[in-house]
Design a protein around this motif. Structure first.
Motif, mmCIF file in Angstrom:
data_model
loop_
_atom_site.group_PDB
_atom_site.id
_atom_site.type_symbol
_atom_site.label_atom_id
_atom_site.label_comp_id
_atom_site.label_asym_id
_atom_site.label_seq_id
_atom_site.Cartn_x
_atom_site.Cartn_y
_atom_site.Cartn_z
ATOM 1 N N GLY A 104 33.898 44.101 50.258
ATOM 2 C CA GLY A 104 33.007 43.000 49.870
ATOM 3 C C GLY A 104 33.682 42.047 48.901
ATOM 4 O O GLY A 104 33.539 40.821 49.013
ATOM 5 N N MET A 105 34.441 42.601 47.952
ATOM 6 C CA MET A 105 35.176 41.762 46.989
ATOM 7 C C MET A 105 36.235 40.921 47.711
ATOM 8 O O MET A 105 36.419 39.742 47.397
ATOM 9 C CB MET A 105 35.839 42.635 45.924
ATOM 10 C CG MET A 105 34.862 43.322 44.979
ATOM 11 S SD MET A 105 34.068 42.147 43.884
ATOM 12 C CE MET A 105 35.369 41.859 42.721
ATOM 13 N N LYS A 106 36.908 41.512 48.694
ATOM 14 C CA LYS A 106 37.919 40.781 49.464
ATOM 15 C C LYS A 106 37.276 39.634 50.236
ATOM 16 O O LYS A 106 37.834 38.538 50.322
ATOM 17 C CB LYS A 106 38.648 41.710 50.430
ATOM 18 C CG LYS A 106 39.614 42.650 49.757
ATOM 19 C CD LYS A 106 40.279 43.561 50.764
ATOM 20 C CE LYS A 106 41.145 44.587 50.059
ATOM 21 N NZ LYS A 106 41.737 45.552 51.009
ATOM 22 N N MET A 107 36.090 39.882 50.789
ATOM 23 C CA MET A 107 35.388 38.838 51.541
ATOM 24 C C MET A 107 34.960 37.691 50.624
ATOM 25 O O MET A 107 35.081 36.510 50.984
ATOM 26 C CB MET A 107 34.179 39.438 52.262
ATOM 27 C CG MET A 107 34.573 40.340 53.422
ATOM 28 S SD MET A 107 33.208 41.242 54.151
ATOM 29 C CE MET A 107 32.149 39.943 54.683
ATOM 30 N N ILE A 108 34.480 38.038 49.435
ATOM 31 C CA ILE A 108 34.075 37.006 48.469
ATOM 32 C C ILE A 108 35.297 36.190 48.039
ATOM 33 O O ILE A 108 35.240 34.955 47.950
ATOM 34 C CB ILE A 108 33.366 37.632 47.248
ATOM 35 C CG1 ILE A 108 32.031 38.235 47.680
ATOM 36 C CG2 ILE A 108 33.160 36.589 46.146
ATOM 37 C CD1 ILE A 108 31.369 39.077 46.603
ATOM 38 N N PHE A 109 36.403 36.883 47.767
ATOM 39 C CA PHE A 109 37.633 36.184 47.362
ATOM 40 C C PHE A 109 38.114 35.253 48.477
ATOM 41 O O PHE A 109 38.518 34.116 48.219
ATOM 42 C CB PHE A 109 38.726 37.195 46.992
ATOM 43 C CG PHE A 109 40.006 36.551 46.561
ATOM 44 C CD1 PHE A 109 40.095 35.894 45.340
ATOM 45 C CD2 PHE A 109 41.123 36.578 47.372
ATOM 46 C CE1 PHE A 109 41.266 35.286 44.936
ATOM 47 C CE2 PHE A 109 42.294 35.967 46.989
ATOM 48 C CZ PHE A 109 42.373 35.324 45.761
ATOM 49 N N LYS A 110 38.070 35.726 49.714
ATOM 50 C CA LYS A 110 38.490 34.914 50.855
ATOM 51 C C LYS A 110 37.604 33.675 50.989
ATOM 52 O O LYS A 110 38.086 32.573 51.256
ATOM 53 C CB LYS A 110 38.443 35.745 52.139
ATOM 54 C CG LYS A 110 38.982 35.037 53.346
ATOM 55 C CD LYS A 110 38.993 35.939 54.557
ATOM 56 C CE LYS A 110 39.497 35.204 55.762
ATOM 57 N NZ LYS A 110 39.465 36.042 56.965
ATOM 58 N N GLN A 111 36.299 33.846 50.773
ATOM 59 C CA GLN A 111 35.374 32.723 50.851
ATOM 60 C C GLN A 111 35.660 31.710 49.740
ATOM 61 O O GLN A 111 35.676 30.499 49.974
ATOM 62 C CB GLN A 111 33.936 33.222 50.758
ATOM 63 C CG GLN A 111 32.917 32.128 50.918
ATOM 64 C CD GLN A 111 31.480 32.640 50.807
ATOM 65 O OE1 GLN A 111 31.247 33.761 50.337
ATOM 66 N NE2 GLN A 111 30.541 31.838 51.239
ATOM 67 N N LEU A 112 35.904 32.196 48.533
ATOM 68 C CA LEU A 112 36.211 31.320 47.401
ATOM 69 C C LEU A 112 37.493 30.524 47.658
ATOM 70 O O LEU A 112 37.528 29.305 47.451
ATOM 71 C CB LEU A 112 36.346 32.124 46.103
ATOM 72 C CG LEU A 112 36.743 31.347 44.851
ATOM 73 C CD1 LEU A 112 35.683 30.321 44.494
ATOM 74 C CD2 LEU A 112 36.996 32.295 43.697
ATOM 75 N N THR A 113 38.525 31.199 48.133
ATOM 76 C CA THR A 113 39.783 30.481 48.412
ATOM 77 C C THR A 113 39.604 29.476 49.549
ATOM 78 O O THR A 113 40.193 28.392 49.503
ATOM 79 C CB THR A 113 40.930 31.462 48.746
ATOM 80 O OG1 THR A 113 40.536 32.291 49.839
ATOM 81 C CG2 THR A 113 41.313 32.302 47.554
ATOM 82 N N GLY A 114 38.784 29.812 50.541
ATOM 83 C CA GLY A 114 38.518 28.880 51.636
ATOM 84 C C GLY A 114 37.839 27.612 51.158
ATOM 85 O O GLY A 114 38.201 26.504 51.560
#
Length: 179
Positions: free
Chosen positions: A107-117
């Motif tokens: 979940g943290m990886k998905m949030i980080f990926k969304q933020l960077t996107g």
């Protein structure tokens, strides 16, 4: 009869002498007209030059104003993006540690990926530094080392990532450079 011929000759001479001053005055008038015409054309040329310069100045002003307006839009988010970089750094540090709960880490990886996107859509771009030539425009050398695996002047390690916002450096990469 001779008197009459002499009188006629005198009349002819008088007429000729009267015509010459008229011719001279006509020539003078033409010269004056040419002078005033030349002055008029010089004045017209000066006004035309002034007009062209004003047009060029106005076009330059419009171009400069459009560029400034574009820069304002491009870098309006700069302050908030710079502050979000610290959040991204903390996210990356947190993701480097192993988590007991695998779904939490995912979940943290998905949030980080969304933020960077989202930040990439706003124009954020990471500066590539690892194994690149040191460039003081993009890198901030905080350490040096002697490493046989790298050529002299190459970045051996990135201590903190650097970023560009719309091709402008907003944070240089903190790097270790090989001697």
């Amino acid at each position: 009869m001779e008197n009459e011929e002499v009188k006629e000759d005198l009349k002819d001479q008088e007429q000729t002498s009267e015509e010459q001053p008229e011719t001279e005055s006509a020539e003078e008038q033409q010269t004056d007209a040419c002078d005033s015409g030349a002055e008029q054309t010089e004045e017209d040329e000066a006004l035309q030059t002034k007009y062209l310069r004003l047009m060029a100045d106005f076009q330059n002003f419009k171009r400069r104003a459009e560029k400034e307006k574009g820069d304002i839009y491009a870098y309006a988010n700069e302050k908030i993006v710079v502050e979000l970089l610290a959040v991204m750094d903390n996210f990356e540090r947190a993701l480097q540690h192993e988590a007991a709960d695998e779904s939490f880490a995912e979940g943290m990886k998905m949030i980080f990926k969304q933020l960077t996107g989202v930040l990439e859509k706003a124009g954020l771009e990471e500066i590539k530094a690892e194994e690149e030539d040191f460039d003081p425009n993009f890198h901030n050398a905080v350490m040096t080392e002697d490493n046989a695996d790298y050529e002299s002047g190459k970045v051996t390690e990135v201590l903190q990532k650097g970023y560009l916002l719309n091709k402008k450096v907003i944070r240089p990469s903190m790097v270790k450079v090989n001697n």
